[in-house]
Design an enzyme around this catalytic site. Structure first.
Site, short mmCIF file in Angstrom:
data_model
loop_
_atom_site.label_atom_id
_atom_site.label_comp_id
_atom_site.label_asym_id
_atom_site.label_seq_id
_atom_site.Cartn_x
_atom_site.Cartn_y
_atom_site.Cartn_z
N GLU A 137 2.02 -3.68 6.89
CA GLU A 137 1.16 -2.61 6.37
C GLU A 137 0.21 -2.04 7.43
O GLU A 137 -0.81 -1.44 7.10
CB GLU A 137 0.33 -3.11 5.18
CG GLU A 137 1.11 -3.36 3.92
CD GLU A 137 1.50 -4.82 3.74
OE1 GLU A 137 1.49 -5.56 4.76
OE2 GLU A 137 1.84 -5.21 2.62
N ASP A 196 -2.01 -6.71 -10.46
CA ASP A 196 -0.82 -6.01 -10.96
C ASP A 196 -0.25 -6.70 -12.21
O ASP A 196 -0.16 -7.93 -12.25
CB ASP A 196 0.30 -6.02 -9.89
CG ASP A 196 -0.07 -5.23 -8.63
OD1 ASP A 196 -0.98 -4.39 -8.71
OD2 ASP A 196 0.56 -5.47 -7.59
N TYR A 252 3.79 4.41 -0.91
CA TYR A 252 3.08 5.08 0.19
C TYR A 252 3.50 6.52 0.45
O TYR A 252 2.99 7.15 1.36
CB TYR A 252 3.20 4.24 1.47
CG TYR A 252 2.65 2.84 1.30
CD1 TYR A 252 1.29 2.65 1.00
CD2 TYR A 252 3.46 1.72 1.39
CE1 TYR A 252 0.78 1.38 0.82
CE2 TYR A 252 2.95 0.44 1.21
CZ TYR A 252 1.62 0.28 0.93
OH TYR A 252 1.11 -0.98 0.74
N GLY A 289 -4.67 -1.44 -1.33
CA GLY A 289 -4.73 -0.12 -0.68
C GLY A 289 -6.13 0.47 -0.86
O GLY A 289 -6.71 0.41 -1.94
N ARG A 336 -7.41 -6.11 -6.70
CA ARG A 336 -6.62 -5.33 -7.67
C ARG A 336 -5.49 -6.19 -8.20
O ARG A 336 -4.82 -6.88 -7.43
CB ARG A 336 -6.05 -4.09 -6.98
CG ARG A 336 -5.88 -2.89 -7.89
CD ARG A 336 -4.94 -1.88 -7.28
NE ARG A 336 -3.60 -2.43 -7.27
CZ ARG A 336 -2.73 -2.30 -6.26
NH1 ARG A 336 -3.03 -1.62 -5.18
NH2 ARG A 336 -1.53 -2.85 -6.35
N ASN A 353 -4.07 -8.75 -5.57
CA ASN A 353 -4.15 -8.25 -4.20
C ASN A 353 -5.61 -8.30 -3.76
O ASN A 353 -6.46 -7.61 -4.33
CB ASN A 353 -3.67 -6.80 -4.15
CG ASN A 353 -2.25 -6.64 -4.68
OD1 ASN A 353 -1.30 -7.05 -4.03
ND2 ASN A 353 -2.11 -6.09 -5.88
N SER A 374 3.92 -5.16 -0.52
CA SER A 374 4.60 -3.87 -0.36
C SER A 374 6.07 -3.88 -0.80
O SER A 374 6.87 -3.09 -0.35
CB SER A 374 4.52 -3.38 1.09
OG SER A 374 3.19 -3.05 1.40
N GLU A 383 0.62 -10.33 -9.85
CA GLU A 383 -0.05 -10.87 -8.65
C GLU A 383 -1.44 -10.27 -8.54
O GLU A 383 -1.78 -9.31 -9.22
CB GLU A 383 0.76 -10.52 -7.40
CG GLU A 383 0.93 -9.02 -7.23
CD GLU A 383 1.07 -8.58 -5.78
OE1 GLU A 383 0.92 -9.41 -4.87
OE2 GLU A 383 1.29 -7.37 -5.57
N1 LIG Z 1 9.16 -9.93 -12.82
C1 LIG Z 1 9.22 -8.61 -12.58
N2 LIG Z 1 9.74 -7.77 -13.53
C2 LIG Z 1 9.84 -6.45 -13.32
N3 LIG Z 1 9.46 -5.84 -12.17
C3 LIG Z 1 8.94 -6.61 -11.19
C4 LIG Z 1 8.80 -8.02 -11.34
N4 LIG Z 1 8.25 -8.52 -10.21
C5 LIG Z 1 8.08 -7.46 -9.40
N5 LIG Z 1 8.48 -6.31 -9.97
C6 LIG Z 1 8.42 -4.95 -9.37
O1 LIG Z 1 8.27 -5.09 -7.95
C7 LIG Z 1 6.99 -4.61 -7.52
C8 LIG Z 1 6.40 -5.52 -6.45
O2 LIG Z 1 6.22 -6.84 -6.96
P1 LIG Z 1 4.91 -7.69 -6.73
O3 LIG Z 1 5.14 -9.02 -7.34
O4 LIG Z 1 3.70 -6.94 -7.18
O5 LIG Z 1 4.92 -7.90 -5.14
P2 LIG Z 1 4.24 -7.10 -3.92
O6 LIG Z 1 3.29 -8.10 -3.34
O7 LIG Z 1 5.39 -6.80 -3.01
O8 LIG Z 1 3.54 -5.89 -4.47
C9 LIG Z 1 6.14 -4.56 -8.76
O9 LIG Z 1 5.11 -3.63 -8.63
C10 LIG Z 1 7.18 -4.20 -9.83
O10 LIG Z 1 7.49 -2.81 -9.80
MG LIG Z 2 2.21 -5.78 -6.12
#
Ligand SMILES: Nc1ncnc2c1ncn2[C@@H]1O[C@H](COP(=O)(O)OP(=O)(O)O)[C@@H](O)[C@H]1O
Ligand SMILES: [Mg+2]
Length: 306
Positions: free
Chosen positions: A13, A250, A209, A269, A248, A265, A143, A263
């Protein structure tokens, strides 16, 4: 006050961090004696420069800027900085640890199993306690790097191999269909929920992004009770992890309106158009005010008599 804005770094990033650093600098350059400090390689090579500031604003994202390593070194040198401390940062970068803490606190997450590439490759078939589709991702990346949605057992191996390029720990998660939500926390207060509508099926790097590739709705269209519940759960995990100043969180929201934490963060961003600043603007905080508030919080943390 002399303020160093630490940006750059060698994480994936880096480019985002360069934009964040510049945005923070532009916002407060007339209020503080601020300087941009580029991290290019080893933090120890610029540690004396960092020591010369009263406070370091961490404008890094991902990698050692977000996983607690840099925070740890700054602590060792008694350098004050914005954002979560070393321990909380390290914990938050570990998605599996985050989910375990969430579950202990009664915060729902998707089901998951943790595997290493070695165990994955030594087994002809991995027994999953939940059905396909599943999401395969590295345990400690951001990301959306190394992440694959896998629809059947035959596609599992390549996805595991891809994830293993980013981390030695790999998560296989139950796929949660539905909507994508995120909640900013500022100073122990949840900001309005944002719904992300990516133009790809997945909120991937490009959608994150590239301007115009995702639509953002803030406040998200949810009923008041669900909004409050998601905000309360976001604050719960923020507190349980020991985060500071801002973060933040998610979530996914399935078609039955059940939400699941994905997760947290700790250095989300932070450009003028990023999600947390967007959401802060909805409660009347301009980007400049938001940056100022984080600086004030960081100062107060270390100087409670101020
Ligand atoms: N268990 C899940 N079910 C559905 N979509 C998921 C799942 N895990 C991740 N995603 C999709 O992938 C994206 C990135 O996952 P995330 O766990 O937030 O990791 P990162 O740290 O890469 O953001 C999420 O914002 C979502 O769109
Ligand atoms: Mg995420």
């Amino acid at each position: 006050m002399r303020l160093g804005i630490l940006y750059g770094g060698n994480a994936a990033e880096r480019e985002v961090s360069l934009t964040t650093g510049q945005a923070v600098y532009d916002a407060i350059q007339f209020e503080y004696e601020a300087e941009l400090v580029l991290l290019d390689g080893d933090i120890l090579s610029i540690i004396d420069e960092l020591k010369s500031y009263d406070l370091v604003f961490i404008a890094l994202h991902g990698g050692e800027g977000e996983n607690g390593k840099i925070q740890h070194i700054l602590d060792d040198h008694q350098i004050l900085y914005t954002g979560s401390g070393a321990k909380a940062s390290q914990l938050a970068m570990d998605k599996s640890a985050t989910k375990k803490i969430a579950n202990l606190k009664g915060i729902p997450t998707s089901d998951w199993v943790e595997v290493t590439i070695e165990t994955a490759e030594s087994q002809t078939e991995i027994d999953l306690p939940f059905p396909f589709p599943v999401v395969v991702k590295p345990n400690d990346e951001g990301s959306t790097f190394g992440l694959t949605i896998v629809n059947s057992a035959t596609d599992l191996q390549p996805a595991l191999r891809l994830a293993s390029e980013f981390s030695s720990k790999i998560l296989i998660e139950a796929f949660i269909p539905g909507r994508e939500l995120t909640v900013g926390i500022l100073n122990n207060t949840p900001l309005p929920v944002v719904e992300i509508i990516p133009s790809h099926g997945l909120f991937d790097y490009e959608c994150k992004y590239t301007k115009g590739l995702s639509e953002y709705v803030c406040p998200a269209e949810l009923d008041n009770q669900l909004t409050s519940e998601i905000q309360a759960n976001a604050l719960d995990i923020y507190r349980a992890m020991g985060c500071r100043h801002y973060a933040r969180i998610d979530f996914r929201l399935d078609p039955d309106n059940h939400f699941y934490l994905l997760e947290i963060n700790t250095l989300p961003g932070f450009t003028g158009t990023s999600l947390l600043p967007k959401s802060a603007a909805k409660v009347g905080l301009s980007y400049r005010q938001l940056v100022n508030q984080i600086i004030t919080l960081a100062k107060e943390d270390h100087d409670p008599l101020l």
